[in-house]
Motif scaffolding. Structure first.
Motif: not given
Ligand SMILES: Nc1ncnc2c1ncn2[C@@H]1O[C@H](COP(=O)(O)OP(=O)(O)OP(=O)(O)O)[C@@H](O)[C@H]1O
Ligand SMILES: [Mg+2]
Length: 323
Positions: A22, A41, A44, A47-48, A97, A180, A278
């Protein structure tokens, strides 16, 4: 001075048949009293990346594989759980969020605010109540003493978000992460919350990370911007430079998706294609299938993050001076 320095962060998720990456080698610095915007978007890795700064990645299935996050002389990824708990909500705090899932519906706002204070500051209850009310009024809540005794469901979405921001601010963090903070709100309330963040940025001596998929929002608030795609940093520079001289084709696409009042008759542009899942991140540059400037090299080789001018990093072969 640097407030936080994240280097080579890798986060993965264990899925049924494979491990999905991720966050893939993300590095950035946040200076004291400065605001970093993280844009990209959905999916991407914004949040992680933010959750990693507080060591809140759900493990399992998630895992911080590698990296270091230096903050106040310590590597947060190496701290024992007890110490990181002291930092969370205290020196580093986060507005999540989804405000409804982070406020507990069965306790009053006051109870939850005081609980946060008690975790980090040892002050008498009366003083904690006063501090709670003071922070609620700082975030623009008109009747703080009444809000202290209200349950989250008794408040409007905008007021709930203000309570969340107040809870994050109550222990005077050195770094505030807002993920967000306005997506769940209607447009006029969004504008008010953004005004509030802008005001906090000007008045508090703290650093901020502002996560959004809307580049228009960071334009007003951030000092630096990090554009992410498929778990990687695609471009990193000052906000001013990013708007004046966007380099990455992905960033240019994102800029075209910002609604502009003058062109309201035109349909809003969208970036063609979809964010890769991913499990199947394309080889080479992850953006190449959607990029109108992609060449053979972009399909086969993975571009590194290079410095195109002082303080302007970009991950794209168009600017690769060695080529
Ligand atoms: N619990 C989980 N299990 C498996 N994959 C996860 C989990 N949580 C997040 N992911 C994957 O990690 C990737 C990054 O997620 P993240 O939440 O960081 O995205 P983001 O940029 O914050 O998106 P958004 O704008 O929708 O909040 C995503 O592709 C998501 O599918
Ligand atoms: Mg997110």
């Amino acid at each position: 001075m640097t407030c936080l320095s994240c280097s080579d962060l890798h986060v993965s998720f264990k899925l049924d048949r494979c491990t999905a990456k991720a966050v893939r080698g993300v590095s950035f610095d946040i200076d004291d009293k400065s605001t970093l915007g993280i844009v990209g978007e959905s999916g991407c890795g914004k949040t992680m990346t933010a959750l990693s700064l507080m060591r809140l990645i759900p493990d399992p299935p998630g895992k911080i594989e590698k990296g270091s996050i230096l903050f106040e002389g310590k590597d947060l990824l190496k701290l024992p759980e007890r110490e990181i708990r002291n930092i969370r909500g205290g020196r580093i705090s986060m507005v999540f969020q989804d405000p409804m899932s982070s406020l507990n519906p069965v306790y009053t706002c006051g109870f939850q605010i005081i609980e946060t204070i008690n975790q980090h500051l040892s002050i008498p209850r009366k003083q904690a109540e006063e501090l709670g009310e003071k922070v609620l009024s700082e975030v623009g809540i008109p009747d703080p003493s009444r809000t202290m005794t209200s349950y989250p469901h008794q408040l409007s979405g905008g007021m709930r978000q203000r309570v969340m921001i107040a809870m994050a601010l109550v222990c005077s963090p050195r770094l505030l992460i807002a993920d967000e903070p306005t997506t769940a709100l209607d447009v006029t309330v969004q504008a008010k919350i953004l005004d509030l963040l802008h005001h906090l940025r000007e008045t508090k001596s703290m650093s901020m990370v502002l996560i959004t998929h809307n580049l228009g929002i960071v334009g007003d608030i951030a000092d630096n911007v990090m554009v992410m795609y498929a778990g990687e940093v695609m471009e990193f520079t000052s906000c001013k430079e990013l708007f004046e001289n966007p380099l990455h084709p992905y960033t240019r696409n994102l800029l075209q998706t910002i609604p502009q009042l003058e062109v309201k008759k035109e349909r809003l542009k969208v970036i063609p294609g979809e964010v890769p899942t991913l499990q199947n991140i394309p080889s080479g540059c992850p953006f190449h299938p959607r990029c109108d400037q992609a060449s053979e090299r972009c399909r086969n080789e993975h571009p590194g993050l290079t410095l195109s001018s002082p303080d302007h990093h970009v991950r794209c072969f168009l600017y690769d001076k060695q080529a």
